[in-house]
Design an enzyme around this catalytic site. Sequence first.
Site, short mmCIF file in Angstrom:
data_model
loop_
_atom_site.label_atom_id
_atom_site.label_comp_id
_atom_site.label_asym_id
_atom_site.label_seq_id
_atom_site.Cartn_x
_atom_site.Cartn_y
_atom_site.Cartn_z
N ILE A 297 -0.54 -1.73 -7.69
CA ILE A 297 -1.27 -2.98 -7.91
C ILE A 297 -1.61 -3.72 -6.62
O ILE A 297 -2.49 -4.54 -6.59
CB ILE A 297 -0.58 -3.93 -8.93
CG1 ILE A 297 0.84 -4.29 -8.50
CG2 ILE A 297 -0.60 -3.38 -10.32
CD1 ILE A 297 1.42 -5.42 -9.35
N LYS A 298 -0.89 -3.42 -5.57
CA LYS A 298 -1.28 -4.03 -4.29
C LYS A 298 -0.80 -3.20 -3.12
O LYS A 298 0.34 -2.75 -3.10
CB LYS A 298 -0.71 -5.45 -4.19
CG LYS A 298 -1.46 -6.30 -3.20
CD LYS A 298 -0.62 -7.34 -2.49
CE LYS A 298 -1.05 -7.48 -1.05
NZ LYS A 298 -0.06 -8.18 -0.23
N GLY B 196 -0.03 -3.60 0.62
CA GLY B 196 0.13 -4.61 1.66
C GLY B 196 0.29 -3.97 3.02
O GLY B 196 0.32 -2.74 3.13
N ALA B 197 0.38 -4.80 4.04
CA ALA B 197 0.54 -4.29 5.39
C ALA B 197 1.89 -3.59 5.52
O ALA B 197 2.04 -2.58 6.20
CB ALA B 197 0.44 -5.42 6.39
N GLU B 198 2.88 -4.14 4.83
CA GLU B 198 4.24 -3.65 4.99
C GLU B 198 4.71 -2.82 3.80
O GLU B 198 5.46 -1.87 3.96
CB GLU B 198 5.17 -4.86 5.18
CG GLU B 198 6.38 -4.53 6.00
CD GLU B 198 7.57 -5.40 5.65
OE1 GLU B 198 8.65 -5.08 6.10
OE2 GLU B 198 7.41 -6.38 4.89
N ILE C 138 2.99 -2.27 -3.76
CA ILE C 138 3.56 -2.84 -4.97
C ILE C 138 3.04 -2.06 -6.17
O ILE C 138 1.82 -1.89 -6.31
CB ILE C 138 3.15 -4.33 -5.13
CG1 ILE C 138 3.48 -5.14 -3.87
CG2 ILE C 138 3.77 -4.95 -6.37
CD1 ILE C 138 4.92 -5.47 -3.67
N ASP D 284 7.11 -16.32 5.24
CA ASP D 284 5.75 -15.90 4.88
C ASP D 284 5.18 -16.82 3.79
O ASP D 284 4.83 -16.38 2.70
CB ASP D 284 5.77 -14.44 4.40
CG ASP D 284 4.38 -13.82 4.36
OD1 ASP D 284 3.44 -14.42 4.94
OD2 ASP D 284 4.22 -12.75 3.75
#
Length: 206
Positions: free
Chosen positions: A4-5, A7-9, A12, A117
């Site tokens: 679903i996502k 990210g940079a790190e 998900i 963050d």
Amino acid sequence: MKLIKKGAEADIYLASWNGQTSILKIRKKKEYRIDSLDQRIRTLRTIREARLISESKSFGITTPIVYFVDERKCMIYLQLIHGKLVKDLPPKKIITISTEIGKLIGTLHKNGIMHGDLTTSNFILSKNRLVILDFGLAQKTDKIDDYAIDLRLFKEVLNSAHVQIMEDAWSSFVNGYRIMLGTHVTEKVVSQVSIIESRGRYANVI
Ligand SMILES: Nc1ncnc2c1ncn2[C@@H]1O[C@H](COP(=O)(O)OP(=O)(O)O)[C@@H](O)[C@H]1O
Ligand SMILES: [Mg+2]
């Protein structure tokens, strides 16, 4: 498992944990790092995130439940939170919810944790409860400067993603923060934010 996502790190996924839908957060390998160091960093952040999520719960902060942590694979299974990201709420709602965000962050700081963050993508409004996500960069600290770094980032996010409501949302946030930490500490942290900002401006000039 559904992504679903990205990210940079971390990536998900929507996954299943013991038969129920859950969120799976996996910290990805970074090719530019030396293998052993990369494994250490990802494991450390995974453990730290799970620990600080649970610790925050102990003083009343609403965070997803940690179902399971796989340190070696750098994975965390988390409770799926239904609702809307604060980032996607109507501007007026973001102004009022900013007081709640300020209270949450004030409570974290009061208990010696910086979030690290503070973006409006890391809060979900769920059935009128505000849930805070993403403790990947959180840390234990008692330094005013670290607390100011949290506030400064939130202010920057308002400035870039929510500029039309920036002033109102910021003062609403500071009001919430003040409720938890009192006028004296709040003034100290906010004036530290100004110092950091002026350093930033100076750095831009030279
Ligand atoms: N427990 C959760 N419930 C629902 N959505 C989540 C949950 N955890 C993460 N998400 C979604 O995934 C996005 C990225 O997760 P996050 O933990 O913030 O990772 P990153 O470190 O990549 O920012 C969030 O902005 C949110 O949309
Ligand atoms: Mg995030």
